[in-house]
Design an enzyme around this catalytic site. Sequence first.
Site, short mmCIF file in Angstrom:
data_model
loop_
_atom_site.label_atom_id
_atom_site.label_comp_id
_atom_site.label_asym_id
_atom_site.label_seq_id
_atom_site.Cartn_x
_atom_site.Cartn_y
_atom_site.Cartn_z
N HIS A 16 0.85 -1.04 -0.04
CA HIS A 16 0.09 0.00 -0.01
C HIS A 16 0.83 1.18 -0.05
O HIS A 16 0.29 2.48 -0.26
CB HIS A 16 -1.08 0.13 1.21
CG HIS A 16 -2.24 0.73 0.87
ND1 HIS A 16 -2.99 0.68 -0.43
CD2 HIS A 16 -2.99 1.00 1.89
CE1 HIS A 16 -3.92 1.27 -0.17
NE2 HIS A 16 -4.15 1.31 1.17
N ASN B 60 -6.72 7.17 4.31
CA ASN B 60 -7.90 7.63 4.22
C ASN B 60 -8.21 9.20 4.43
O ASN B 60 -9.26 9.60 4.43
CB ASN B 60 -8.77 6.88 5.04
CG ASN B 60 -8.82 6.78 6.68
OD1 ASN B 60 -7.94 7.53 7.11
ND2 ASN B 60 -9.44 6.25 7.35
N ASP C 44 -0.82 2.98 -5.37
CA ASP C 44 -1.06 1.34 -5.73
C ASP C 44 -2.50 1.07 -6.28
O ASP C 44 -3.32 1.92 -5.94
CB ASP C 44 -0.88 0.88 -4.47
CG ASP C 44 -1.55 1.07 -3.30
OD1 ASP C 44 -2.57 -0.08 -3.16
OD2 ASP C 44 -1.73 2.01 -2.59
#
Length: 218
Positions: free
Chosen positions: A46, A97, A122
């Site tokens: 990630h 987020n 990604d």
Amino acid sequence: MSWLSRLLGSRPAPPDGGAPDAGGVDVRRLLVGLGNPGPDYVGTRHNAGFEAIERAADAAGIALDAEVGGRAGRSVVGEGLYRGHGLALAKPLTFMNRSGAAYAALLDRYGLDAADVLLVYDDLALPLGQVRLRGKGSAGGHNGVQSVIDALGTAEFPRLRIGLGDSFPPGGQVDYVLAPFDDGERAAADAALDLAAEAALAFAHDGLAAAMNQFNGR
């Protein structure tokens, strides 16, 4: 009042379009990689956006050595000249987020439009080893990209996707992206990250259309 003013408060851009407080560099392009901060996430799938930005910074000879932004939108940045043009690179210090707040703060800092900023991240929908440049698109389930879309109020901004592949069992997506690349994947991942760094710098120097023509399909 614009989306940026609502989010961050009013701050006028410099009259020449340059970067306020940018160490004398007139920043015209910005590369932003997405990832999660902290040692627990270093090397995870990630964080491919972070790794690509680090490689691009090394190739450009620009140190990622300054922390900017307020508590809600901090980033580590590097600023300098790349092939004669002002360039900044950044890694948000927000978690994935909440990437939109950091992205918005960076646009405000440099007085740039979203068209001059490349978001690097990604993507599970691309096979491992592939990269793709696009000028717009959905978040595709990526929380960091969705946060940027929410902050901007639009999905029309340049982005560079780095393929992770989807070789995980049903329900295993979170564990997959938060784990490091397997030993058997590392060579393909390194090649893709090097290619992503090269494509990001091509965007910085030549623009999106030229970079797409050069790198999409490789």
